[in-house]
Enzyme design. Structure first.
Site, PDB file in Angstrom:
ATOM      1  N   SER A  58     -92.723 -29.510  27.655  1.00 59.09           N
ATOM      2  CA  SER A  58     -94.187 -29.099  28.062  1.00 59.09           C
ATOM      3  C   SER A  58     -94.001 -27.628  28.213  1.00 59.09           C
ATOM      4  CB  SER A  58     -95.139 -29.840  29.103  1.00 59.09           C
ATOM      5  OG  SER A  58     -95.926 -29.068  29.685  1.00 59.09           O
ATOM      6  N   HIS A  65     -95.204 -29.648  23.406  1.00 59.61           N
ATOM      7  CA  HIS A  65     -96.219 -30.138  23.985  1.00 59.61           C
ATOM      8  C   HIS A  65     -97.031 -29.040  24.828  1.00 59.61           C
ATOM      9  CE1 HIS A  65     -98.594 -33.617  26.159  1.00 59.61           C
ATOM     10  NE2 HIS A  65     -98.616 -32.593  27.046  1.00 59.61           N
ATOM     11  N   ASP A 121    -100.365 -27.991  26.977  1.00 60.76           N
ATOM     12  CA  ASP A 121    -101.575 -28.529  27.937  1.00 60.76           C
ATOM     13  C   ASP A 121    -102.588 -27.472  28.109  1.00 60.76           C
ATOM     14  OD1 ASP A 121    -100.147 -30.986  29.132  1.00 60.76           O
ATOM     15  OD2 ASP A 121     -98.812 -29.621  29.475  1.00 60.76           O
ATOM     16  N   MET A 158    -106.385 -26.733  29.402  1.00 56.92           N
ATOM     17  CA  MET A 158    -106.975 -27.360  30.552  1.00 56.92           C
ATOM     18  C   MET A 158    -108.395 -26.307  30.779  1.00 56.92           C
ATOM     19  SD  MET A 158    -104.083 -27.663  33.536  1.00 56.92           S
ATOM     20  CE  MET A 158    -102.660 -28.830  32.962  1.00 56.92           C
ATOM     21  N   HIS A 183    -102.474 -31.545  24.110  1.00 54.14           N
ATOM     22  CA  HIS A 183    -103.119 -32.430  24.979  1.00 54.14           C
ATOM     23  C   HIS A 183    -104.585 -31.441  25.402  1.00 54.14           C
ATOM     24  CE1 HIS A 183    -102.478 -34.251  29.207  1.00 54.14           C
ATOM     25  NE2 HIS A 183    -103.635 -34.709  28.449  1.00 54.14           N
ATOM     26  N   MET A 209    -107.066 -31.437  27.802  1.00 54.63           N
ATOM     27  CA  MET A 209    -107.946 -31.676  29.121  1.00 54.63           C
ATOM     28  C   MET A 209    -109.229 -31.017  28.998  1.00 54.63           C
ATOM     29  SD  MET A 209    -104.293 -31.705  31.223  1.00 54.63           S
ATOM     30  CE  MET A 209    -103.350 -31.147  29.961  1.00 54.63           C
ATOM     31  N   MET A 252    -100.814 -41.312  30.780  1.00 55.54           N
ATOM     32  CA  MET A 252    -100.534 -40.065  32.115  1.00 55.54           C
ATOM     33  C   MET A 252     -99.928 -40.779  33.163  1.00 55.54           C
ATOM     34  SD  MET A 252    -101.558 -37.121  30.916  1.00 55.54           S
ATOM     35  CE  MET A 252    -101.156 -36.213  32.641  1.00 55.54           C
TER      36      MET A 252
HETATM   37  C1  DX5 Z   1    -100.239 -32.428  33.460  1.00 53.58           C
HETATM   38  C2  DX5 Z   1     -99.806 -32.089  32.096  1.00 53.58           C
HETATM   39  C3  DX5 Z   1     -98.502 -32.379  31.616  1.00 53.58           C
HETATM   40  C4  DX5 Z   1     -97.305 -31.524  32.497  1.00 53.58           C
HETATM   41  C5  DX5 Z   1     -96.119 -32.217  32.997  1.00 53.58           C
HETATM   42  O1  DX5 Z   1    -101.420 -32.108  33.809  1.00 53.58           O
HETATM   43  O2  DX5 Z   1    -100.322 -32.828  31.354  1.00 53.58           O
HETATM   44  O3  DX5 Z   1     -98.093 -32.235  30.471  1.00 53.58           O
HETATM   45  O4  DX5 Z   1     -97.113 -30.128  31.905  1.00 53.58           O
HETATM   46  O5  DX5 Z   1     -95.490 -31.457  33.799  1.00 53.58           O
HETATM   47  P1  DX5 Z   1     -94.178 -31.979  34.734  1.00 53.58           P
HETATM   48  O6  DX5 Z   1     -93.262 -32.565  33.597  1.00 53.58           O
HETATM   49  O7  DX5 Z   1     -93.706 -30.982  35.417  1.00 53.58           O
HETATM   50  O8  DX5 Z   1     -94.775 -33.239  35.515  1.00 53.58           O
HETATM   51 ZN    ZN Z   2     -99.882 -32.960  29.087  1.00 48.44          ZN
END
Ligand code: DX5
Ligand code: ZN
Length: 225
Positions: free
Chosen positions: A10, A35, A37, A39, A68, A70, A141
């Site tokens: 990620s 990956h 993220d 948000m 992903h 969010m 999650m």
């Molecule tokens: C959290 C994200 C994850 C995050 C994971 O909201 O969806 O993808 O990047 O990070 P680690 O591996 O540091 O928990």
């Molecule tokens: Zn994620």
């Protein structure tokens, strides 16, 4: 039969000033997918990356981009992310949208469709979408979304097991707090795709960390199913 085990760094955990070199590092280190993220500051408290980052990632790597979302209203943005080069678009079951319709549109846009659920959300909530055959990837999650670097919530593993038993062929990713130890337990319960931010970017050498993570997952896969 063991499904293909894949490791997905990620880039939320990368240095935001050097995202391009971070993506190169992932590829050179043997990552299977990247990956990303996304948000919106509403669905989760944090704000992160948008379609421009996906477009940049698509330019600098051939690896698939697992995106992903969010977002409270993912349906308004899926087209932009598909055009930017996303390979998978994962939406939250908790989003304010017609989830089934959005999953269908994601496939119409040529992407793999994904559904994800937060730790407090029951696994049953996603079964209808899965039974209707609308989902390619389920992302469980294992932290409350919004931030990297949180501790793995092992309670969420029972969802992985239940999904794997009901849908033996589906891709199951797990996201949050994955490191060289927690990956074993997640794999034992039936996950086959592993998202890791901190666990890979803060490792002394990403290449070694990915190889060990993969080996640990392969050794443990399915042992608690
Ligand atoms: C959290 C994200 C994850 C995050 C994971 O909201 O969806 O993808 O990047 O990070 P680690 O591996 O540091 O928990
Ligand atoms: Zn994620």
């Amino acid at each position: 039969m063991m499904p293909k085990i894949e490791i997905m760094p990620s880039i939320l955990a990368a240095d935001v000033g050097n995202l391009e070199s971070a993506i190169h590092l992932c590829q050179e280190s043997g990552a299977d997918q990247i990956h990303v993220d996304v948000m919106d500051g509403v669905f989760v408290p944090n704000i992160s990356m948008g379609p421009a980052v996906v477009a940049m990632a698509n330019r600098v790597t051939d690896l698939p981009l697992d995106v992903h979302l969010m977002l409270i209203r993912p349906q308004q943005h899926i087209e932009a992310f598909a055009k930017a080069g996303a390979d998978a678009l994962i939406i939250h079951i908790e989003a304010d949208c017609d989830v089934k319709d959005t999953l269908k549109k994601i496939r119409d846009l040529g992407c793999r469709s994904g559904i994800t659920l937060n730790p407090p959300t029951s696994v049953e909530s996603i079964f209808e979408c899965l039974d209707d055959g609308l989902v390619d990837e389920v992302l469980v999650m294992s932290v409350n979304p919004g931030f990297g670097g949180q501790s793995y919530i092992a309670d969420t593993e029972s969802k992985v097991t239940e999904i794997r038993r009901r849908y033996p062929e589906i891709l199951i990713s797990i996201d949050g707090g994955i490191d060289l130890e927690t990956v074993k337990s997640a794999a034992a319960h039936g996950a086959n795709l592993f998202v890791a931010g901190t666990g890979l970017f803060k490792a002394p050498e990403m290449k070694t960390a990915i190889a060990r993570m993969r080996a640990n997952a392969e050794a443990a896969y399915g042992t608690q199913l």
